[in-house]
Enzyme design. Structure first.
Site, short mmCIF file in Angstrom:
data_model
loop_
_atom_site.label_atom_id
_atom_site.label_comp_id
_atom_site.label_asym_id
_atom_site.label_seq_id
_atom_site.Cartn_x
_atom_site.Cartn_y
_atom_site.Cartn_z
CB SER A 37 -0.95 -0.03 1.21
OG SER A 37 -2.04 0.83 0.93
CG ASP A 58 -7.33 -2.79 -3.03
OD1 ASP A 58 -8.19 -2.18 -2.41
OD2 ASP A 58 -6.26 -2.84 -3.20
CG HIS A 115 -5.59 -2.75 0.34
ND1 HIS A 115 -5.27 -1.84 -1.24
CD2 HIS A 115 -4.99 -2.02 1.14
CE1 HIS A 115 -4.17 -0.95 -0.54
NE2 HIS A 115 -4.01 -1.00 0.75
#
Length: 428
Positions: free
Chosen positions: A236, A329, A364
């Site tokens: 991320s 995601d 995610h």
């Protein structure tokens, strides 16, 4: 169950790294006997997590979780590791929990038990139980707190004289120091620095690229590290740092980068990583909220990255790059990001440096294998101090399959680019 001799439950190995498989075997049952095999873990924040499968013993009175079908429970079918990856908070727990190991010097303790029948198993004493240990840190790994040159983090060094390849390991926008992935990477033969870079205090909010370059060089200059075999691993926001360093740094040259749930948002006006992240969170009032009151950030992120002035010049990257993304995601437009990165690297003649993994029905938070799936968890938005239930996405079974498959391919990628030799693997 009235037989005199009780069932025999075995878990092999009972002590292992978290990414190693185990075999659960129940013997000495009556033939055709229904049982529930359950796992139970009390987390460091004192929440109970469980998984279970419903089985029927064969003609020999045996249930093999590795080979037999589960007819119901938190997973179904033939799932050797379902007792781990399908774990969820026990009924009555508060919503939004996330299971993360904070003290890697101790194992994750999981009790495996077998119960009579398929109903009411929580209310009955087990027929047999075994305590298992799941470790992120293999024996002989050195764990060293790092405060050198103003860099905050924890260094993990594999056993033996080395030299070893090195990795700079970074998590995402939740902030704080997380060590478990770096410890596991060290267990596979990499000197790994788990970097603390987003504590939301004045000092960390002013961190420039120099902080990350210094952290990289601490690994590179370590006497047990091969100085030309150092990579970067980020998830991320951490993947944004990896991309930024590979594209813009004139000080360091990573040998390769791994980006999970990729991010290439890099506005010209943002001078620090924290300020860029805060710039995103200030726009989150635009985020959608679904019927379960879960906040979806993906569309807000899409607005940012459709403006070419807001994205990193990934065509400047000169090292092998692996992007790992989930197609469901809901936190960031990682699929669109990966497509854009591929286009920009292709236009720069760098497409040969890029490898991509994309997994359907995966969210995610792509963690090491057999970690539970977290579709939505509680998240604190720093700018407002508001607690929200953030939707990460994914469906439990395909997300878990993706975690197992991607980890194997990540280790192969790292081995190829950092070791170029036989696979080294620590065993407990």
């Amino acid at each position: 169950m009235t037989q005199v001799v009780p069932p025999i439950l075995s878990v092999t190995p009972s002590r292992a790294l978290v990414d190693e498989k185990f075999k659960v075997l129940v013997e000495n049952l009556p033939p055709g006997y229904p049982v529930t095999v359950r796992s139970l873990h009390n987390s460091e924040d004192k929440h109970d997590w469980e998984a279970y499968g419903h089985y029927v013993s064969d003609h020999s009175g045996v249930v093999s979780v590795s080979e037999d079908l589960s007819y119901g429970g938190t997973y179904t079918g033939k799932e050797p590791m379902g007792l781990l990856w399908s774990m969820r908070p026990v009924p009555g727990s508060r919503p939004g929990l996330r299971l993360r190991k904070m003290n890697v010097c101790t194992p994750m303790l999981v009790t495996i038990s077998v119960h009579s029948g398929h109903e009411g198993f929580r209310d009955q004493a087990p027929l047999a139980s075994v305590l298992t240990e799941r470790w992120y840190m293999a024996p002989g790994i050195q764990r060293i707190t790092n405060n050198e040159q103003g860099v905050q983090g924890t260094l993990f060094i594999p056993p033996g004289p080395g030299p070893f390849p090195g990795l700079l390991d970074m998590w995402g926008g939740g902030g704080g120091l997380l060590e478990y992935r770096a410890a596991l990477l060290a267990s596979h033969g990499y000197v790994s620095l788990a970097l603390d870079y987003l504590r939301f205090d004045q000092e960390s909010e002013n961190l420039e690229l120099k902080y990350f370059e210094t952290a990289f060089n601490i690994i590179k200059d370590h006497p047990q590290v091969m100085s030309d075999r150092v990579g970067i691993f980020g998830l991320s926001l951490g993947s944004l740092v990896a991309v930024t360093l590979a594209a813009y740094s004139t000080i360091i040259k990573p040998c390769c980068i791994v980006c999970i749930s990729s991010n290439h948002y890099y506005p010209a006006q943002g001078s620090t990583v924290a300020s860029r992240f805060e710039g995103v969170t200030r726009q989150l009032y635009k985020a959608r909220v679904n019927e379960d009151n879960q906040v979806i950030w993906k569309d807000v992120g899409l607005e940012f990255i459709t403006d070419p002035s807001n994205i990193a010049e990934v065509g400047r990257i000169n090292c092998p790059t692996l992007l790992v993304n989930g197609c469901d995601d809901q936190n960031w437009p990682t699929v669109e990001t990966a497509e854009d990165v591929a286009r920009l690297m292709r236009e720069a003649g760098k497409e040969h440096l890029l490898s991509r993994l994309a997994y359907p029905d995966t969210g995610h938070l792509i963690e090491p294998p057999f970690s539970p799936h977290f579709r939505a968890t509680t998240f604190v938005i720093h700018s407002s101090k508001e607690k929200v239930l953030l939707l990460w996405g994914g469906k439990t079974k395909p997300h878990s399959d993706a975690q197992e498959d991607s980890w194997r391919k990540i280790l192969s990628f790292l081995q190829f680019h950092l070791y170029c030799g036989p696979c080294l693997k620590a065993k407990i």
